[in-house]
Every structure is written in structure tokens, then in C-alpha cells.
Design a protein around this motif. Structure first.
Motif, PDB file in Angstrom:
ATOM      1  N   LYS A  83       0.674  -1.272  -0.062  1.00  0.00           N
ATOM      2  CA  LYS A  83       0.071   0.098  -0.176  1.00  0.00           C
ATOM      3  C   LYS A  83       0.827   1.274   0.056  1.00  0.00           C
ATOM      4  O   LYS A  83       1.905   1.381   0.792  1.00  0.00           O
ATOM      5  N   VAL A  84       0.504   2.041  -0.840  1.00  0.00           N
ATOM      6  CA  VAL A  84       0.996   3.651  -0.686  1.00  0.00           C
ATOM      7  C   VAL A  84      -0.021   4.576  -0.827  1.00  0.00           C
ATOM      8  O   VAL A  84      -1.259   4.426  -0.961  1.00  0.00           O
ATOM      9  N   ASP A  85       0.248   5.908  -0.615  1.00  0.00           N
ATOM     10  CA  ASP A  85      -0.644   6.705  -0.445  1.00  0.00           C
ATOM     11  C   ASP A  85      -1.135   7.422  -1.715  1.00  0.00           C
ATOM     12  O   ASP A  85      -2.085   7.847  -1.896  1.00  0.00           O
ATOM     13  N   VAL A 133       1.008  15.967  -3.510  1.00  0.00           N
ATOM     14  CA  VAL A 133       0.934  15.127  -2.330  1.00  0.00           C
ATOM     15  C   VAL A 133       1.372  15.939  -1.324  1.00  0.00           C
ATOM     16  O   VAL A 133       1.579  17.185  -1.269  1.00  0.00           O
ATOM     17  N   LYS A 134       1.331  15.359  -0.048  1.00  0.00           N
ATOM     18  CA  LYS A 134       1.530  15.922   1.061  1.00  0.00           C
ATOM     19  C   LYS A 134       3.010  15.413   1.803  1.00  0.00           C
ATOM     20  O   LYS A 134       3.066  14.209   1.435  1.00  0.00           O
ATOM     21  N   VAL A 135       3.445  16.075   2.537  1.00  0.00           N
ATOM     22  CA  VAL A 135       4.705  15.571   3.246  1.00  0.00           C
ATOM     23  C   VAL A 135       4.278  14.599   4.197  1.00  0.00           C
ATOM     24  O   VAL A 135       3.089  14.523   4.642  1.00  0.00           O
ATOM     25  N   GLY A 136       5.115  13.578   4.008  1.00  0.00           N
ATOM     26  CA  GLY A 136       4.928  12.291   4.696  1.00  0.00           C
ATOM     27  C   GLY A 136       4.061  11.108   3.961  1.00  0.00           C
ATOM     28  O   GLY A 136       4.335  10.141   4.223  1.00  0.00           O
ATOM     29  N   GLU A 137       3.650  11.629   2.735  1.00  0.00           N
ATOM     30  CA  GLU A 137       2.863  10.620   2.036  1.00  0.00           C
ATOM     31  C   GLU A 137       4.058   9.597   1.189  1.00  0.00           C
ATOM     32  O   GLU A 137       4.883  10.220   0.638  1.00  0.00           O
ATOM     33  N   SER A 138       3.507   8.554   1.050  1.00  0.00           N
ATOM     34  CA  SER A 138       4.194   7.467   0.105  1.00  0.00           C
ATOM     35  C   SER A 138       3.878   7.551  -1.169  1.00  0.00           C
ATOM     36  O   SER A 138       2.430   7.742  -1.547  1.00  0.00           O
ATOM     37  N   VAL A 186      15.215  10.687  -3.975  1.00  0.00           N
ATOM     38  CA  VAL A 186      16.132   9.356  -4.101  1.00  0.00           C
ATOM     39  C   VAL A 186      15.055   8.320  -4.178  1.00  0.00           C
ATOM     40  O   VAL A 186      14.025   8.137  -3.227  1.00  0.00           O
ATOM     41  N   PHE A 187      14.937   7.442  -5.155  1.00  0.00           N
ATOM     42  CA  PHE A 187      14.085   6.391  -5.012  1.00  0.00           C
ATOM     43  C   PHE A 187      14.092   5.387  -4.106  1.00  0.00           C
ATOM     44  O   PHE A 187      15.267   4.639  -4.053  1.00  0.00           O
ATOM     45  N   PHE A 240       8.887   6.178  -3.197  1.00  0.00           N
ATOM     46  CA  PHE A 240       9.461   7.154  -2.309  1.00  0.00           C
ATOM     47  C   PHE A 240       8.574   7.808  -1.426  1.00  0.00           C
ATOM     48  O   PHE A 240       7.270   7.699  -1.561  1.00  0.00           O
ATOM     49  N   ARG A 241       9.052   8.383  -0.414  1.00  0.00           N
ATOM     50  CA  ARG A 241       8.242   9.032   0.605  1.00  0.00           C
ATOM     51  C   ARG A 241       8.582  10.684   0.378  1.00  0.00           C
ATOM     52  O   ARG A 241       9.778  11.068   0.440  1.00  0.00           O
TER      53      ARG A 241
END
Length: 371
Positions: free
Chosen positions: A208-210, A263-268, A290-291, A322-323
Motif C-alpha cells: 500500500k502507498v498513499d 502530494v503531502k509531506v509524509g505521503e508515500s 531518491v527512489f 519514495f516518501r
């Protein structure tokens, strides 16, 4: 009486000793080979396991695929069984913006460049119908790299303007695959915009990612038409591999400004990245990231971590994750850098949220505008 003389054997020449040693070694190797023949069943079992033989799962029910235009991606598949997936895709020839002041006559899958994103699950039975719009000027078809079968479906889907063709295939191999038109001359159809991505999710699903996004690089070989008419393909430039534009998602600036993914800070973040070519490989890089994970060449498993730039061949794909750690604009480029800043291979991902000085902080210096 004469005492007989006993003659001691002459020393064996060195070359005879060496020859004897070689013969002994050959005999030993032959014995080992014969012994290996006795394990032929084990060897056969190993060879079979190296390339899997798949047991096709039972098909339960059916559903219609949700198709999306880039940079959007259909939602992850949550079902735990294989099903029949109905996919319908229409080829449309239409004039759209290629760059500021430059309109181009695109050939498309689904009315967009790149073509619609298709998402299925490993083991699914895909029933694919391709329609060719009545106003098209030429026949079209589709070669899906995810297909195990003749031409990736190309021969089965050759479709005249106003017609439709249907075939089916099993999604045997998980991974991210390119599809494209394969009607002769093939370079003309691809260079005019006929390519896209199909994801075959592993049967166990993906982590799962965001956020997930669809990005596809390609090049255009454009020549002006008569006054007031759109640009069209310059086949000579294409054959010479001298593109006028190298772009993400079909046009210069398609992923910038208010069209940039957010996207938001902290999201993957997971990017499904393809390269339609038709000629150039992509050195895909995101400035300021960085990936964490790279699924090389669009395969179904992570094969590298902590990667700065990943190579995507023409007709290939990759998945990167990445995040987002700090706010700002992340800039996607082909790091064959003239393509980015002179020919259009540049896009952005906007990251919003609170700063984190423990990760990034400017201490002293001129405050420059972001890329």
C-alpha cells in the motif's frame, strides 16, 4: 658362469607423466558426467522450476475495467480471486496541443496521449475489444506487451475505421507493461502517440502507498503543416532519431503548473513510468528525491533500493517509490538533460505541508526560485 646383468628401468620422461595425468583427469571427468546422468530426474526438475509452469486459476464472475487518463491511475485491486475483465478501448485521431503555439495531429488510444491506463490482476482473463473511430484515416491495432500470444494481440485486433475487434488473453505475468499500435509502418503509429501502460498486479497485491501516478515519456518528430493546419510527423527526422520534442504525458508542460500532481509531506508515492519511445531510452530522475524502491524494467519485485536515476528503454517501463519528506516542487526529468530543458522532458510533483529542518534547511545564501 656369466652373471646376468639387471637393467634398471629408464626414467619416465616428464611429458609422459603430464600426459598420464591428463588422461587420469579426463577419466575422472567422464565418471562424474556418467554419475550426473544418473541424476537426470533432479536436473529436469531444476530446469522446470527455473521457468514456471502456471496452473490457471478458476475464473469467478466478471467486471468492466476502469480506465484512466494520465496522470491518474485506477484504484488498486482488492479482490482475491481471478475474474473476467472486460476492456474496451477506442483509437481516435485528433488534433491537440503539443507545445505552446504548436498543435499536432495525434493518433491515440482513448483520446489521450499516453493511452488509457489499464489495471488487471495476475490470472485474470481479459476480454479486450478495440474500436477504431469512424473518422480515423487508417487501420489500427494493439500490441500489449503483457500478452502471451501471437503479436501481443496485434493480428487479432487489426481494425478498419468504424470497426471493432475482440480477443481474450490470460494475464499470466505480473508487472508493468507497455502497449502500442503495431500496424505498418509501426514507427509512424507509435510516433503519433499510440502507446500506453497496462499493469498486471501480482495476485498477492502490491504494498500500500498513499498516492499513485502515471507518467509516460515519448518523443515527437514534428513538421509544420500549411498555414492554419496542425503539425504532423516528419518521418525523416524519426528515422534519424532527431526529435523536435521529448515530453512527459504527450505535450510540453503536461505535468507542470496546475496540472502537476500533488502530494503531502509524509505521503508515500508510487510512479508507474513508461517510455513509448519510439527511439530514445530515458534516464528518469526526480530532482530532490531518491527512489527508495525500484522495480527494474517494470518487473513485479523490487530489484534495487536508494536509486538516483533509473534507465527505461524504449518500449519499457519501471515502477519507483519514495516518501515525500519536505515541501516544495519535485522535478521529474530525463537526465539526458538537454531533453529536459530544451525539448520538454520535464514535469513536477508539488509537495505541500510543514517544513522539516532536520531533513532540509537553507542556512545561508541567495533565495532562488524553485525549478
Amino acid at each position: 658362469m656369466t652373471t646376468p646383468r639387471i637393467h634398471a628401468p629408464a626414467p619416465t620422461p616428464l611429458r609422459h607423466l603430464i600426459a598420464g595425468a591428463i588422461l587420469a583427469l579426463l577419466a575422472l571427468l567422464a565418471t562424474a558426467t556418467l554419475a550426473g546422468c544418473g541424476r537426470s530426474a533432479d536436473a529436469a526438475e531444476y530446469e522446470q522450476s527455473a521457468v514456471p509452469t502456471r496452473a490457471l486459476p478458476e475464473i469467478v464472475g466478471q467486471e468492466t475495467a476502469v480506465l484512466t487518463a494520465a496522470p491518474n491511475v485506477p484504484a488498486p485491486i482488492t479482490r482475491t480471486h481471478a475474474t473476467k475483465v472486460i476492456v474496451e478501448l477506442e483509437t481516435v485521431e485528433k488534433t491537440m496541443r503539443l507545445a505552446d503555439g504548436v498543435d499536432y495531429t495525434f493518433w491515440t488510444f482513448g483520446g489521450n496521449v499516453p493511452g488509457s491506463f489499464i489495471r488487471v490482476r495476475e490470472g485474470d482473463l481479459v476480454e479486450f475489444t478495440m474500436k477504431n473511430h469512424a473518422h480515423s484515416t487508417v487501420p489500427h491495432n494493439i500490441d500489449l506487451h503483457a500478452v502471451t500470444g501471437p503479436g501481443g494481440g496485434a493480428a487479432a485486433t487489426l481494425t478498419l475505421p468504424g470497426g471493432a475487434s475482440t480477443f481474450s488473453f490470460r494475464a499470466l505475468n505480473p508487472g508493468l507493461y507497455v502497449y502500442h499500435c503495431a500496424v505498418s509502418p509501426v514507427p509512424m503509429h507509435i510516433a503519433n502517440g499510440m502507446y500506453g501502460l497496462i499493469l498486471v498486479e501480482p495476485k498477492e497485491g502490491m504494498p500500500k502507498v498513499d498516492k499513485e501516478f502515471y507518467v509516460m515519456q515519448s518523443e515527437f518528430y514534428a513538421k509544420p503543416g500549411a498555414a492554419g493546419t496542425p503539425h504532423t510527423l516528419d518521418m525523416e527526422k524519426g528515422a534519424a532519431e532527431q526529435p523536435t520534442y521529448v515530453v512527459f504525458n504527450g505535450s510540453v508542460g503536461a505535468l507542470t503548473g496546475d496540472k502537476a500532481p500533488q502530494v503531502k509531506v509524509g505521503e508515500s508515492v508510487r510512479l508507474f513510468v513508461g517510455n513509448g519511445g519510439p527511439n530514445l531510452s530515458s534516464s528518469f530522475h526526480v530532482i530532490g528525491e531518491v527512489f527508495d524502491n525500484v522495480y527494474g524494467e517494470g518487473g513485479s519485485t523490487i530489484n534495487q533500493r536508494n536509486v538516483q536515476t533509473t534507465l527505461i528503454p524504449a518500449g519499457g517501463a519501471t515502477i519507483v517509490e519514495f516518501r515525500a519528506e519536505v515541501p516544495g516542487n519535485l522535478v521529474m526529468v530525463d537526465h539526458a538533460i538537454f531533453r529536459a530543458f530544451n525539448k520538454g522532458a520535464l514535469g513536477m510533483i508539488k509537495v505541500t505541508g510543514e517544513a522539516n529542518d532536520n531533513v532540509f534547511a537553507q542556512i545561508k545564501g541567495m533565495m532562488l526560485a524553485e525549478h
